[in-house]
Design a protein around this motif. Structure first.
Motif, PDB file in Angstrom:
ATOM      1  N   LYS A  42       0.820  -1.187  -0.130  1.00  0.00           N
ATOM      2  CA  LYS A  42      -0.239   0.391   0.106  1.00  0.00           C
ATOM      3  C   LYS A  42       1.552   1.325   0.196  1.00  0.00           C
ATOM      4  CE  LYS A  42      -4.082  -1.924   1.982  1.00  0.00           C
ATOM      5  NZ  LYS A  42      -5.303  -2.227   3.187  1.00  0.00           N
ATOM      6  N   LEU A  43       1.977   1.869   0.820  1.00  0.00           N
ATOM      7  CA  LEU A  43       2.462   2.663   0.961  1.00  0.00           C
ATOM      8  C   LEU A  43       3.899   2.737  -0.619  1.00  0.00           C
ATOM      9  CD1 LEU A  43       4.178   2.561   4.354  1.00  0.00           C
ATOM     10  CD2 LEU A  43       2.246   3.989   3.171  1.00  0.00           C
ATOM     11  N   PRO A  44       3.455   1.837  -0.869  1.00  0.00           N
ATOM     12  CA  PRO A  44       4.964   2.001  -2.436  1.00  0.00           C
ATOM     13  C   PRO A  44       3.911   2.113  -3.151  1.00  0.00           C
ATOM     14  CG  PRO A  44       5.290  -0.049  -1.248  1.00  0.00           C
ATOM     15  CD  PRO A  44       4.662   0.206  -0.107  1.00  0.00           C
ATOM     16  N   ILE A  45       2.307   1.746  -3.901  1.00  0.00           N
ATOM     17  CA  ILE A  45       1.555   2.655  -4.789  1.00  0.00           C
ATOM     18  C   ILE A  45       1.161   3.870  -4.178  1.00  0.00           C
ATOM     19  CG2 ILE A  45      -1.068   2.271  -5.329  1.00  0.00           C
ATOM     20  CD1 ILE A  45      -1.053  -0.909  -4.322  1.00  0.00           C
ATOM     21  N   LEU A  46       0.861   4.023  -3.084  1.00  0.00           N
ATOM     22  CA  LEU A  46       0.599   5.696  -2.700  1.00  0.00           C
ATOM     23  C   LEU A  46       1.360   6.315  -2.979  1.00  0.00           C
ATOM     24  CD1 LEU A  46      -0.615   4.990   1.553  1.00  0.00           C
ATOM     25  CD2 LEU A  46      -1.975   5.652  -1.332  1.00  0.00           C
ATOM     26  N   PHE A  47       3.152   5.554  -2.947  1.00  0.00           N
ATOM     27  CA  PHE A  47       4.105   7.160  -3.071  1.00  0.00           C
ATOM     28  C   PHE A  47       4.197   7.298  -4.149  1.00  0.00           C
ATOM     29  CE2 PHE A  47       4.920   6.762   1.244  1.00  0.00           C
ATOM     30  CZ  PHE A  47       5.467   7.723   1.279  1.00  0.00           C
ATOM     31  N   ARG A  48       4.110   5.549  -5.181  1.00  0.00           N
ATOM     32  CA  ARG A  48       4.198   6.123  -6.798  1.00  0.00           C
ATOM     33  C   ARG A  48       2.750   6.774  -7.508  1.00  0.00           C
ATOM     34  NH1 ARG A  48       6.882   6.916  -9.303  1.00  0.00           N
ATOM     35  NH2 ARG A  48       6.256   6.118 -11.081  1.00  0.00           N
ATOM     36  N   LEU A  49       1.493   6.782  -6.865  1.00  0.00           N
ATOM     37  CA  LEU A  49       0.767   7.563  -7.480  1.00  0.00           C
ATOM     38  C   LEU A  49       0.808   8.866  -6.713  1.00  0.00           C
ATOM     39  CD1 LEU A  49      -2.365   5.836  -6.714  1.00  0.00           C
ATOM     40  CD2 LEU A  49      -1.150   6.467  -8.815  1.00  0.00           C
ATOM     41  N   PHE A  50       1.510   9.423  -5.538  1.00  0.00           N
ATOM     42  CA  PHE A  50       1.827  10.651  -5.464  1.00  0.00           C
ATOM     43  C   PHE A  50       2.957  11.309  -6.144  1.00  0.00           C
ATOM     44  CE2 PHE A  50       4.385  13.676  -2.743  1.00  0.00           C
ATOM     45  CZ  PHE A  50       3.609  15.084  -2.340  1.00  0.00           C
ATOM     46  N   ALA A  51       3.454  10.299  -6.925  1.00  0.00           N
ATOM     47  CA  ALA A  51       4.663  11.276  -7.550  1.00  0.00           C
ATOM     48  C   ALA A  51       4.213  11.261  -9.219  1.00  0.00           C
ATOM     49  CB  ALA A  51       5.780  10.008  -7.845  1.00  0.00           C
ATOM     50  N   GLU A  52       3.426  10.170  -9.746  1.00  0.00           N
ATOM     51  CA  GLU A  52       2.322  10.114 -10.752  1.00  0.00           C
ATOM     52  C   GLU A  52       0.916  10.980 -10.838  1.00  0.00           C
ATOM     53  OE1 GLU A  52       3.816   9.772 -14.397  1.00  0.00           O
ATOM     54  OE2 GLU A  52       5.521   9.748 -13.227  1.00  0.00           O
ATOM     55  N   PRO A  53       0.523  12.193 -11.761  1.00  0.00           N
ATOM     56  CA  PRO A  53      -0.504  12.076 -11.157  1.00  0.00           C
ATOM     57  C   PRO A  53      -1.615  10.995 -11.249  1.00  0.00           C
ATOM     58  CG  PRO A  53       0.083  13.248 -13.002  1.00  0.00           C
ATOM     59  CD  PRO A  53       0.916  12.421 -12.219  1.00  0.00           C
TER      60      PRO A  53
END
Length: 124
Positions: A42-53
Motif C-alpha cells: 500500500k505505501l509503495p502504491i501511494l508514493f508512486r501515485l503521489f509521484a505520478e498524477p
C-alpha cells in the motif's frame, strides 16, 4: 487545572481521557489510519501515485518490484474502498483503467512525508 499522569501526560479526568483513548478518541483514529495503509504494497502504491498524477495497473506493476498481479489488485481495491485512491474506468476497448490519489489520499501524503522524515531522523 487538571491532574495529569506525569509519565503519559494523559488527562486524569474521565471525560478528557476518553477524548484521548476512548472508542472515538485520538488513539482510535490514528489506529484506523494505520490500518488503512497497512499492507506490504500500500505505501509503495501511494508514493508512486503521489509521484505520478495517474497510472495504469501495468505501470504500477512495473514500478513496484516483486508485487504480484493478485496482490496489486487486492491492495488497489482496499485503497479504493478506504477512499485513498480513485479508479477511473475509461470504458474503452481494450479496457483502460487508471488510478490516482483521491482528495483524502492527497491529504494523507504530508503525514506520510512527516513519517518518512521522522524515520530518517530516528535511526537506531
Amino acid at each position: 487545572m487538571l491532574e495529569t499522569s506525569t509519565h503519559n501526560k494523559v488527562p486524569m479526568d474521565a471525560q478528557a481521557r476518553t477524548a484521548c483513548i476512548g472508542p472515538d478518541g485520538s488513539a482510535a483514529h490514528v489506529a484506523r489510519m494505520i490500518a488503512m495503509i497497512s499492507g506490504r504494497w500500500k505505501l509503495p502504491i501511494l508514493f508512486r501515485l503521489f509521484a505520478e498524477p495517474s497510472m495504469r495497473t501495468l505501470q504500477l506493476k512495473r514500478d513496484i518490484p516483486g508485487v504480484s498481479q493478485k496482490m496489486l489488485t487486492q491492495h488497489l481495491r482496499e485503497l479504493e474502498d478506504d477512499r485513498l485512491i480513485v479508479r477511473t474506468d475509461h470504458d474503452e476497448q481494450p479496457p483502460r483503467v487508471e488510478y490516482s490519489l483521491s482528495e483524502g489520499g492527497r491529504k494523507l501524503m504530508p503525514v506520510l512525508m512527516a513519517a518518512r522524515l521522522f524515520s530518517e531522523q530516528h535511526r537506531p
